[in-house]
Motif scaffolding. Structure first.
Motif, PDB file in Angstrom:
ATOM      1  N   GLU A   1     -50.843 -33.302 -38.606  1.00  0.00           N
ATOM      2  CA  GLU A   1     -51.420 -32.819 -39.866  1.00  0.00           C
ATOM      3  C   GLU A   1     -51.449 -33.925 -40.913  1.00  0.00           C
ATOM      4  OE1 GLU A   1     -50.092 -29.724 -43.353  1.00  0.00           O
ATOM      5  OE2 GLU A   1     -49.886 -29.024 -41.273  1.00  0.00           O
ATOM      6  N   GLY A   2     -50.378 -34.716 -40.971  1.00  0.00           N
ATOM      7  CA  GLY A   2     -50.339 -35.824 -41.925  1.00  0.00           C
ATOM      8  C   GLY A   2     -51.402 -36.870 -41.627  1.00  0.00           C
ATOM      9  N   TYR A   3     -51.571 -37.212 -40.354  1.00  0.00           N
ATOM     10  CA  TYR A   3     -52.611 -38.161 -39.974  1.00  0.00           C
ATOM     11  C   TYR A   3     -54.001 -37.600 -40.276  1.00  0.00           C
ATOM     12  CZ  TYR A   3     -49.098 -40.950 -37.516  1.00  0.00           C
ATOM     13  OH  TYR A   3     -48.007 -41.734 -37.208  1.00  0.00           O
ATOM     14  N   ALA A   4     -54.187 -36.299 -40.016  1.00  0.00           N
ATOM     15  CA  ALA A   4     -55.484 -35.666 -40.280  1.00  0.00           C
ATOM     16  C   ALA A   4     -55.814 -35.708 -41.770  1.00  0.00           C
ATOM     17  CB  ALA A   4     -55.484 -34.228 -39.773  1.00  0.00           C
TER      18      ALA A   4
ATOM     19  N   SER B   1     -57.077 -39.541 -32.836  1.00  0.00           N
ATOM     20  CA  SER B   1     -56.309 -40.467 -32.016  1.00  0.00           C
ATOM     21  C   SER B   1     -55.598 -41.453 -32.940  1.00  0.00           C
ATOM     22  CB  SER B   1     -57.211 -41.238 -31.045  1.00  0.00           C
ATOM     23  OG  SER B   1     -57.898 -40.345 -30.184  1.00  0.00           O
ATOM     24  N   VAL B   2     -54.377 -41.816 -32.583  1.00  0.00           N
ATOM     25  CA  VAL B   2     -53.579 -42.724 -33.404  1.00  0.00           C
ATOM     26  C   VAL B   2     -53.304 -43.991 -32.608  1.00  0.00           C
ATOM     27  CG1 VAL B   2     -51.422 -43.048 -34.665  1.00  0.00           C
ATOM     28  CG2 VAL B   2     -52.516 -40.798 -34.635  1.00  0.00           C
TER      29      VAL B   2
ATOM     30  N   GLU C   1     -58.188 -42.774 -35.579  1.00  0.00           N
ATOM     31  CA  GLU C   1     -59.576 -42.550 -35.169  1.00  0.00           C
ATOM     32  C   GLU C   1     -59.859 -41.058 -35.245  1.00  0.00           C
ATOM     33  OE1 GLU C   1     -62.482 -43.136 -31.248  1.00  0.00           O
ATOM     34  OE2 GLU C   1     -60.308 -43.210 -31.039  1.00  0.00           O
ATOM     35  N   LEU C   2     -60.946 -40.693 -35.931  1.00  0.00           N
ATOM     36  CA  LEU C   2     -61.356 -39.293 -36.025  1.00  0.00           C
ATOM     37  C   LEU C   2     -62.699 -39.148 -35.333  1.00  0.00           C
ATOM     38  CD1 LEU C   2     -60.215 -36.681 -37.301  1.00  0.00           C
ATOM     39  CD2 LEU C   2     -61.721 -37.089 -39.248  1.00  0.00           C
ATOM     40  N   ALA C   3     -62.713 -38.448 -34.210  1.00  0.00           N
ATOM     41  CA  ALA C   3     -63.946 -38.270 -33.431  1.00  0.00           C
ATOM     42  C   ALA C   3     -64.616 -36.967 -33.837  1.00  0.00           C
ATOM     43  CB  ALA C   3     -63.633 -38.258 -31.939  1.00  0.00           C
TER      44      ALA C   3
END
Length: 259
Positions: free
Chosen positions: A29-32, A157-158, A169-171
């Motif tokens: 969630e934090g990365y998002a 993806s981290v 990376e946000l696909a």
């Protein structure tokens, strides 16, 4: 394992993919939230766990991504693919898409976005919203099933460098399905809708889908601090002094809606 080189060929610029099953849902969630805030600069991303009532149960999402002009917004559910799609994910996102927002939605958005409660109430009640799932890795089956329910899907993806710097990376990409262009007041004596002068509509004739499904031509003129949208032929079936909302779809279709 995926490896990415950023810029010059130096050890600090080499990023290796992180095992997508390693971080827990809170980390994902934090990365998002970080990725969405950076990739969508015209939006405000905030933690949002307002309740939505659907079939007798309350469901709560993770994030909200709100257009800065308050024309539309997204409810974001962050998920791990280890969770059950049909038993866990679909009931939640269906509630966010079709359920009834509870009063705490207004309070939580007002606080998170720093806006007045009345503005947050309008956002929750009248402004178009879409729902998206951000998962910890790609899955074609999830994407197809969610899209069949009008739920958008993105995967995250981290990557991590040898110096412990993270890259995200946000696909996929969020799609604006509908947006609100604003509200106006219908003045029966002028057969016109009074709108703010900065409304995002061109001067001249414009076709609208009206209440009930018919298509009518209106004409927009700007005078000082107001824009006047006048019906070209006939008398609109809109009560005098009532509010009218203008909605635009992704296809460009404009419609008049009484909120």
């Amino acid at each position: 394992m995926k490896v990415v080189v950023v810029g010059e060929c130096e050890s600090a610029n080499i990023y290796e993919s992180w095992d997508p099953d390693e971080p827990d849902e809170i980390e994902v969630e934090g990365y998002a939230a970080k990725a969405l805030s950076c990739i969508y600069p015209d939006y405000l991303c905030c933690v949002f766990d307002g309740g939505f009532l659907f079939e007798g149960e309350i469901y709560r999402p993770d994030l909200a991504l709100v257009a800065k002009d308050l024309s539309h917004w997204f409810i974001i559910e962050v998920e791990l693919l280890s969770h059950s799609l049909h038993g866990h994910v679909l009931p939640q996102v269906t509630a966010f898409h079709r359920g009834e927002p509870q009063p705490d939605c207004v309070l939580k958005l007002a606080r998170a976005l720093g806006i007045e409660k009345s503005v947050a109430q309008t956002l929750v009640t009248y402004v178009p919203r879409s729902v998206a799932v951000v998962a910890n890795k790609p899955d074609f089956n999830w994407e197809m099933i969610l899209r069949s329910h009008r739920i958008q899907f993105l995967s995250l993806s981290v990557y991590r460098s040898r110096h412990h710097v993270h890259a995200i990376e946000l696909a996929g990409r969020l799609e604006v399905v509908q947006e609100s262009l604003g509200f106006g007041t219908y003045i029966a004596t002028d057969r016109s809708i009074r709108l703010p002068a900065n409304v995002r509509l061109p001067d001249g004739p414009i076709q609208f889908v009206e209440q009930g499904g018919g298509v009518g031509t209106w004409y927009l003129r700007r005078f000082g601090s107001a824009a006047w949208l006048t019906k070209q032929a006939g008398v609109p079936s809109i009560p005098d002094r009532s509010y009218v909302q203008i909605i635009r779809t992704a296809a460009g279709t404009l419609s008049l809606r009484r909120p």
